[in-house]
Design a protein around this motif. Structure first.
Motif, PDB file in Angstrom:
ATOM      1  N   LEU A 147       0.827  -1.210   0.000  1.00 56.55           N
ATOM      2  CA  LEU A 147       0.000   0.000   0.000  1.00 56.55           C
ATOM      3  C   LEU A 147       0.863   1.262   0.000  1.00 56.55           C
ATOM      4  O   LEU A 147       0.566   2.235  -0.708  1.00 56.55           O
ATOM      5  N   VAL A 148       1.926   1.259   0.796  1.00 60.66           N
ATOM      6  CA  VAL A 148       2.814   2.420   0.823  1.00 60.66           C
ATOM      7  C   VAL A 148       3.491   2.600  -0.528  1.00 60.66           C
ATOM      8  O   VAL A 148       3.665   3.719  -1.024  1.00 60.66           O
ATOM      9  N   ARG A 149       3.865   1.485  -1.156  1.00 56.18           N
ATOM     10  CA  ARG A 149       4.517   1.562  -2.466  1.00 56.18           C
ATOM     11  C   ARG A 149       3.579   2.133  -3.515  1.00 56.18           C
ATOM     12  O   ARG A 149       4.020   2.780  -4.481  1.00 56.18           O
ATOM     13  N   PHE A 202      -0.009   5.283  -0.774  1.00 56.21           N
ATOM     14  CA  PHE A 202      -0.773   5.576   0.431  1.00 56.21           C
ATOM     15  C   PHE A 202       0.172   5.904   1.575  1.00 56.21           C
ATOM     16  O   PHE A 202       1.304   5.407   1.630  1.00 56.21           O
ATOM     17  N   THR A 203      -0.298   6.712   2.515  1.00 55.46           N
ATOM     18  CA  THR A 203       0.555   7.080   3.649  1.00 55.46           C
ATOM     19  C   THR A 203       0.793   5.856   4.533  1.00 55.46           C
ATOM     20  O   THR A 203      -0.062   4.966   4.646  1.00 55.46           O
ATOM     21  N   ALA A 204       1.954   5.827   5.171  1.00 50.44           N
ATOM     22  CA  ALA A 204       2.298   4.680   6.018  1.00 50.44           C
ATOM     23  C   ALA A 204       1.343   4.569   7.206  1.00 50.44           C
ATOM     24  O   ALA A 204       0.946   3.471   7.608  1.00 50.44           O
ATOM     25  N   ALA A 258      -2.067   3.236   5.963  1.00 52.89           N
ATOM     26  CA  ALA A 258      -1.950   1.837   5.551  1.00 52.89           C
ATOM     27  C   ALA A 258      -1.885   0.927   6.773  1.00 52.89           C
ATOM     28  O   ALA A 258      -2.527  -0.129   6.812  1.00 52.89           O
ATOM     29  N   THR A 259      -1.134   1.338   7.788  1.00 50.97           N
ATOM     30  CA  THR A 259      -1.053   0.535   9.022  1.00 50.97           C
ATOM     31  C   THR A 259      -2.404   0.462   9.714  1.00 50.97           C
ATOM     32  O   THR A 259      -2.840  -0.606  10.151  1.00 50.97           O
ATOM     33  N   ALA A 260      -3.092   1.603   9.803  1.00 52.52           N
ATOM     34  CA  ALA A 260      -4.402   1.621  10.468  1.00 52.52           C
ATOM     35  C   ALA A 260      -5.420   0.783   9.700  1.00 52.52           C
ATOM     36  O   ALA A 260      -6.237   0.075  10.299  1.00 52.52           O
ATOM     37  N   MET A 269     -10.457  -0.714   4.920  1.00 52.21           N
ATOM     38  CA  MET A 269      -9.739  -0.044   3.852  1.00 52.21           C
ATOM     39  C   MET A 269     -10.207   1.399   3.632  1.00 52.21           C
ATOM     40  O   MET A 269      -9.572   2.163   2.912  1.00 52.21           O
ATOM     41  N   SER A 270     -11.319   1.776   4.251  1.00 50.52           N
ATOM     42  CA  SER A 270     -11.770   3.168   4.123  1.00 50.52           C
ATOM     43  C   SER A 270     -10.857   4.135   4.869  1.00 50.52           C
ATOM     44  O   SER A 270     -10.966   5.354   4.688  1.00 50.52           O
ATOM     45  N   LEU A 271      -9.950   3.617   5.689  1.00 55.13           N
ATOM     46  CA  LEU A 271      -9.025   4.469   6.432  1.00 55.13           C
ATOM     47  C   LEU A 271      -7.818   4.885   5.588  1.00 55.13           C
ATOM     48  O   LEU A 271      -7.022   5.716   6.031  1.00 55.13           O
ATOM     49  N   LEU A 272      -7.680   4.339   4.391  1.00 48.78           N
ATOM     50  CA  LEU A 272      -6.525   4.650   3.548  1.00 48.78           C
ATOM     51  C   LEU A 272      -6.572   6.101   3.056  1.00 48.78           C
ATOM     52  O   LEU A 272      -7.637   6.618   2.703  1.00 48.78           O
ATOM     53  N   LYS A 273      -5.417   6.732   3.062  1.00 50.51           N
ATOM     54  CA  LYS A 273      -5.262   8.092   2.539  1.00 50.51           C
ATOM     55  C   LYS A 273      -4.112   8.108   1.549  1.00 50.51           C
ATOM     56  O   LYS A 273      -3.007   7.660   1.860  1.00 50.51           O
ATOM     57  N   HIS A 274      -4.383   8.636   0.336  1.00 51.63           N
ATOM     58  CA  HIS A 274      -3.377   8.635  -0.719  1.00 51.63           C
ATOM     59  C   HIS A 274      -2.582   9.938  -0.703  1.00 51.63           C
ATOM     60  O   HIS A 274      -3.111  11.002  -0.378  1.00 51.63           O
ATOM     61  N   THR A 275      -1.329   9.828  -1.027  1.00 52.11           N
ATOM     62  CA  THR A 275      -0.458  11.011  -1.046  1.00 52.11           C
ATOM     63  C   THR A 275      -0.592  11.813  -2.329  1.00 52.11           C
ATOM     64  O   THR A 275      -0.121  12.944  -2.395  1.00 52.11           O
TER      65      THR A 275
END
Length: 465
Positions: free
Chosen positions: A400-402, A405-407, A410-412, A419-425
């Protein structure tokens, strides 16, 4: 005046403080300061022993399958140790110790955490409850559960507090035989009390129930089967025999024949001897032997029902039902182990940690008492499974980080399975675009740019060809 204040203020002036508590005389109520408080006695003596045959306490000592199940639970339960933890998202995070945990590590001179947990398990199996008291000398006493009585109270209904919506535990009475009765308030003013009852009694709000109670009938049947087996061998290890006599044979002759018959053929030592019958005697076999009764299967079914109530798979205590057929397959055997660890033990350990926490003072407001199983050999396979799960989670977070997405998100997302917690850079992977050092990315369809004419080797301005 509040409930505990009334109880505490009335305690010194009680006239029968040195007399044993007679529940029949007191009608299941405990009197303090002119007020009556209903009590819940932790004892199995109310069971109809004539009908059932054994109490839960006696069953542990007198019934082999029950003792095997209690021993299996005790051996595993007593191996855990306690640490402090902080919960995050409903799950324990880091584990750490403090000097306060020394009370559980050395509860009494020569005692260990394992000794304390073993006593707790024995009390819970025998009576459904275990009461642990921290004395003013920072020692631990494990009170006999059959002599402990719970005192209930209410701020809104003094006459029937057990039925009030705000019913609470006012304290505990310890009424041991030949000893002065002692009252321990729930506020810890006379020593802190921890009450461990992992299986709640459906008829009482604050009382636990032994796992043996629902299977007392099964335990009685198992005892009868054992007695049947003993009688079978005591009576020549052969099926029952009926002997018919000619009507001309007198009663005295029948009695003489019976005495001679039992003298020569009764008992294991006389089994399989040749039977000689006199005139007028006609033997015939009645009943069935153990094979015809399918005795092993009959007794094995009862053992399996006892094991189910204890939360221990039959294969882990060597019961016949658990040592045949597909039960011994590697997958089924491992599933049985997971049933014992993830079901029974995890429940008992977490409940014990929560129950013992009132005895201790946490290092801070966010700390909770928890257990650790790092030294429990039985849980090592679970540790391997956990390691594989963590490896898979780490690979997912890395992917996910690759992908940009923020680390943190992705961890959360992985730990909370959301997966709704993902935030893209907003950045794309370097696998899709070459590095540009801050310049415009390379476009293969753009027209070629002529090379610069400046620099070394370029023709001088105004020079001809």
């Amino acid at each position: 005046m509040g409930l505990l204040e009334r109880v505490n203020s009335a305690l010194p002036g009680r006239q029968r403080s040195d007399a044993p508590l007679d529940l029949d005389t007191w009608a299941n109520y405990f009197g303090f300061g002119g007020l009556d408080y209903p009590v819940v006695q932790t004892t199995m003596s109310s069971i109809d022993e004539e009908r059932v045959g054994l109490t839960t306490s006696a069953a542990i000592k007198m019934n082999g399958p029950v003792f095997s199940l209690v021993l299996a639970r005790l051996q595993l339960f007593s191996q855990a140790r306690f640490q402090w933890t902080r919960f995050s998202g409903g799950a324990p995070t880091d584990l750490f110790g403090s000097p306060e945990l020394g009370l559980l590590e050395r509860p009494w001179p020569g005692g260990t955490t394992g000794d304390l947990l073993a006593r707790m398990e024995l009390n819970v199996s025998a009576a459904g409850n275990s009461y642990i008291r921290r004395t003013t000398a920072d020692r631990v006493n494990v009170l006999h559960p059959h002599w402990v009585i719970i005192v209930l109270g209410s701020q809104t209904d003094e006459e029937y507090p057990s039925q009030a919506p705000d019913v609470e535990v006012a304290g505990y009475i310890y009424d041991a035989p030949n000893m002065p009765m002692r009252f321990y308030p729930a506020d810890g003013s006379n020593g802190r009390i921890a009450h461990y009852a992992p299986i709640p009694d459906p008829d009482f709000s604050f009382l636990g129930m032994s796992w043996i109670t629902p299977v007392l009938r099964e335990m009685q049947a198992d005892g009868m089967a054992t007695e049947h087996k003993a009688r079978f061998f005591q009576n020549a290890a052969t099926p029952n025999i009926a002997i018919k006599f000619d009507p001309s044979v007198s009663l005295q002759q029948v009695r003489d024949f019976k005495e001679l018959m039992e003298e020569d053929h009764r008992g294991v030592a006389n089994a399989y001897r040749t039977l000689y019958m006199g005139g007028g005697a006609d033997p015939s076999v009645i009943g069935a032997d153990m094979r015809q009764l399918d005795f092993a299967a009959t007794q094995g079914k009862g053992e399996s029902r006892l094991a189910a109530a204890a939360g221990v798979p039959p294969s882990w205590v060597g019961f016949s039902e658990g040592l045949q057929g597909s039960a011994l397959n590697a997958g089924n055997f491992n599933s049985a182990r997971r049933r014992l660890s993830d079901g029974t033990l995890e429940h008992l350990w977490s409940n014990a940690a929560s129950s013992l926490e009132p005895l201790l003072t946490p290092p801070d407001s966010g700390s909770s008492l928890w257990y650790t199983t790092r030294s429990v050999a039985f849980m090592r396979e679970d540790a391997e499974v956990l390691a594989r799960i963590q490896q898979t989670q780490a690979q997912t977070i890395t992917a996910l980080v690759r992908d940009g997405f923020t680390a943190e998100s992705a961890t959360a997302a992985v730990l909370n399975n959301d997966m709704s917690l993902l935030k893209h850079t907003g950045l794309t992977s370097v696998q899709l675009q070459p590095p540009t050092n801050g310049q415009e990315p390379f476009n293969p369809n753009a027209p070629a740019t002529p090379p610069s004419q400046s620099g070394p080797g370029a023709p001088a301005e105004g020079a001809g060809p």
